[in-house]
Design a protein around this motif. Sequence first.
Motif, PDB file in Angstrom:
ATOM      1  N   TRP A 144       0.879  -1.227   0.032  1.00 37.84           N
ATOM      2  CA  TRP A 144       0.082  -0.134   0.030  1.00 37.84           C
ATOM      3  C   TRP A 144       0.915   1.284  -0.097  1.00 37.84           C
ATOM      4  N   GLU A 145       0.581   2.010  -1.088  1.00 38.89           N
ATOM      5  CA  GLU A 145       1.278   3.292  -1.265  1.00 38.89           C
ATOM      6  C   GLU A 145       0.533   4.396  -1.513  1.00 38.89           C
ATOM      7  N   ALA A 146       0.738   5.586  -0.563  1.00 42.72           N
ATOM      8  CA  ALA A 146      -0.359   6.699  -0.689  1.00 42.72           C
ATOM      9  C   ALA A 146       0.498   7.888  -0.631  1.00 42.72           C
ATOM     10  N   PRO A 147      -0.188   9.045  -1.106  1.00 43.18           N
ATOM     11  CA  PRO A 147       0.458  10.317  -1.131  1.00 43.18           C
ATOM     12  C   PRO A 147       1.076  10.817   0.494  1.00 43.18           C
ATOM     13  N   ALA A 148       0.280  10.242   1.430  1.00 43.65           N
ATOM     14  CA  ALA A 148       0.716  10.520   2.781  1.00 43.65           C
ATOM     15  C   ALA A 148       0.655   9.275   3.676  1.00 43.65           C
ATOM     16  N   PHE A 149       1.320   9.396   4.799  1.00 45.43           N
ATOM     17  CA  PHE A 149       1.311   7.869   5.447  1.00 45.43           C
ATOM     18  C   PHE A 149      -0.207   8.000   5.963  1.00 45.43           C
ATOM     19  N   THR A 150      -0.914   7.003   5.471  1.00 43.47           N
ATOM     20  CA  THR A 150      -2.483   6.768   5.786  1.00 43.47           C
ATOM     21  C   THR A 150      -2.575   5.725   6.703  1.00 43.47           C
ATOM     22  N   VAL A 151      -3.498   5.832   7.646  1.00 45.56           N
ATOM     23  CA  VAL A 151      -3.925   4.779   8.385  1.00 45.56           C
ATOM     24  C   VAL A 151      -5.503   4.460   8.113  1.00 45.56           C
ATOM     25  N   THR A 152      -5.719   3.258   8.375  1.00 47.81           N
ATOM     26  CA  THR A 152      -7.086   2.791   7.956  1.00 47.81           C
ATOM     27  C   THR A 152      -7.752   2.957   9.578  1.00 47.81           C
ATOM     28  N   ALA A 153      -9.012   3.781   9.472  1.00 46.66           N
ATOM     29  CA  ALA A 153      -9.512   4.163  10.471  1.00 46.66           C
ATOM     30  C   ALA A 153     -11.116   3.725  10.732  1.00 46.66           C
ATOM     31  N   ARG A 164     -10.749   1.239   2.715  1.00 46.95           N
ATOM     32  CA  ARG A 164      -9.870   0.241   2.225  1.00 46.95           C
ATOM     33  C   ARG A 164      -9.766  -1.080   3.086  1.00 46.95           C
ATOM     34  N   GLY A 165      -9.601  -2.182   2.635  1.00 52.29           N
ATOM     35  CA  GLY A 165      -9.671  -3.549   3.551  1.00 52.29           C
ATOM     36  C   GLY A 165      -8.107  -3.728   3.927  1.00 52.29           C
ATOM     37  N   PHE A 166      -7.838  -4.708   4.700  1.00 52.06           N
ATOM     38  CA  PHE A 166      -6.536  -5.275   4.882  1.00 52.06           C
ATOM     39  C   PHE A 166      -6.016  -6.228   3.573  1.00 52.06           C
ATOM     40  N   ASP A 167      -4.791  -5.602   3.034  1.00 55.02           N
ATOM     41  CA  ASP A 167      -4.327  -6.530   1.849  1.00 55.02           C
ATOM     42  C   ASP A 167      -3.455  -7.573   2.110  1.00 55.02           C
ATOM     43  N   PHE A 182      -3.065  -9.656   6.011  1.00 54.26           N
ATOM     44  CA  PHE A 182      -3.951 -10.692   6.485  1.00 54.26           C
ATOM     45  C   PHE A 182      -3.233 -12.221   6.466  1.00 54.26           C
ATOM     46  N   VAL A 183      -2.238 -12.057   5.656  1.00 55.84           N
ATOM     47  CA  VAL A 183      -1.561 -13.489   5.290  1.00 55.84           C
ATOM     48  C   VAL A 183      -0.728 -13.724   6.614  1.00 55.84           C
ATOM     49  N   PRO A 184       0.119 -12.902   6.915  1.00 51.50           N
ATOM     50  CA  PRO A 184       1.084 -13.309   8.293  1.00 51.50           C
ATOM     51  C   PRO A 184       0.365 -13.225   9.327  1.00 51.50           C
ATOM     52  N   LEU A 185      -0.668 -12.172   9.370  1.00 55.25           N
ATOM     53  CA  LEU A 185      -1.453 -12.196  10.831  1.00 55.25           C
ATOM     54  C   LEU A 185      -2.368 -13.256  10.957  1.00 55.25           C
ATOM     55  N   ALA A 186      -3.002 -13.961   9.949  1.00 54.55           N
ATOM     56  CA  ALA A 186      -3.874 -14.976  10.182  1.00 54.55           C
ATOM     57  C   ALA A 186      -3.001 -16.229  10.498  1.00 54.55           C
ATOM     58  N   VAL A 187      -1.977 -16.403  10.240  1.00 56.45           N
ATOM     59  CA  VAL A 187      -0.958 -17.444  10.768  1.00 56.45           C
ATOM     60  C   VAL A 187      -0.747 -17.206  12.230  1.00 56.45           C
ATOM     61  N   ALA A 188      -0.202 -16.091  12.572  1.00 57.42           N
ATOM     62  CA  ALA A 188      -0.144 -15.758  13.761  1.00 57.42           C
ATOM     63  C   ALA A 188      -1.043 -15.633  14.896  1.00 57.42           C
ATOM     64  N   TRP A 189      -2.141 -14.900  14.447  1.00 54.83           N
ATOM     65  CA  TRP A 189      -3.135 -14.763  15.224  1.00 54.83           C
ATOM     66  C   TRP A 189      -4.554 -15.300  14.680  1.00 54.83           C
ATOM     67  N   PRO A 190      -4.745 -16.526  14.452  1.00 50.38           N
ATOM     68  CA  PRO A 190      -5.788 -17.178  13.703  1.00 50.38           C
ATOM     69  C   PRO A 190      -7.346 -16.641  14.300  1.00 50.38           C
ATOM     70  N   GLN A 191      -7.106 -16.439  15.377  1.00 49.66           N
ATOM     71  CA  GLN A 191      -8.679 -16.125  15.865  1.00 49.66           C
ATOM     72  C   GLN A 191      -8.990 -14.590  15.698  1.00 49.66           C
ATOM     73  N   ALA A 192      -8.120 -14.030  14.903  1.00 45.03           N
ATOM     74  CA  ALA A 192      -8.650 -12.568  14.630  1.00 45.03           C
ATOM     75  C   ALA A 192      -9.021 -11.637  15.630  1.00 45.03           C
ATOM     76  N   ASP A 193      -8.192 -11.882  16.970  1.00 47.66           N
ATOM     77  CA  ASP A 193      -8.845 -11.327  18.043  1.00 47.66           C
ATOM     78  C   ASP A 193      -7.969 -10.119  18.893  1.00 47.66           C
ATOM     79  N   VAL A 194      -6.894  -9.670  17.800  1.00 42.91           N
ATOM     80  CA  VAL A 194      -6.299  -8.356  18.240  1.00 42.91           C
ATOM     81  C   VAL A 194      -6.566  -7.202  17.454  1.00 42.91           C
ATOM     82  N   PRO A 195      -7.059  -6.226  17.838  1.00 38.26           N
ATOM     83  CA  PRO A 195      -7.319  -5.163  16.770  1.00 38.26           C
ATOM     84  C   PRO A 195      -6.106  -4.667  16.013  1.00 38.26           C
TER      85      PRO A 195
END
Length: 262
Positions: free
Chosen positions: A53-62, A114-117, A121-134
Amino acid sequence: MRQPALFIPHGGGPWPWMRDMRPMWHGLEGYLANLPATLPEPPRAILIVSGHWEAPAFTVTAGEDHPGLLYDYYGFPPSTYDIQWPAPGAPWLAERAEGLLAEAALPTARETQRGFDHGVFVPLAVAWPQADVPVVQLSLHQSLDPALHLAAGHALAPLRNEGVLVLGSGMSFHNLRAYGNPAVTAPAAEFDRWLVDAAGRDGEGRRGLLAHWQQAPYAQVCHPRPEHLLPLMVAAGASEEPGTHDFGEEVLAAAVSGFRFA
């Protein structure tokens, strides 16, 4: 307790859901699955910057709810476009990160749709499969300036004392045309040794090397374009302590590494 800042490889495409690809990334899978156990305590949230993800400014998903997933890969089986990993967003973290970046006079923005690219989600689904961390995703700046990304990491460093895991997701080697070519093994290994040495310096010395990473041996061979290396700059910028080589293996004839910054 202070969370570390990490740079992790995210592997290729939706590999955890691919029977033919998963064995190739066996070492990475073990590393990512064990990652939560290596943290001082469960993170309050994760701020992750992906090479996708590249953007004209440092952009956060809010967004407040689960941001959804962005299946930004091509040519894979239909089932890989139905993957679900419903981690919640964290508006409070998006606001805090945006504020820290603004205080450092860095360009900032927010994104609510925007959704998570797959770098998220690929590495975090392995590390936190329960998707329980914001999770909040941070974009790269479209300038692809390494010094600017080191500065962003430095600005975001206070988050680590607030229970936030700062995580860069990319690849220490990313030349799609060279993967699998035995001729790249030696150059990739030499560049990887340079990265290990650079990451192992303290904050000032590390920043000086990483800001000029193009001068490293075989830098352009390993990264014809730097977007997959820049998440390392954010993670490295968030610490003054010497980094450690947290993970390493050879995949498709190239060295692949991960780093931890205390």
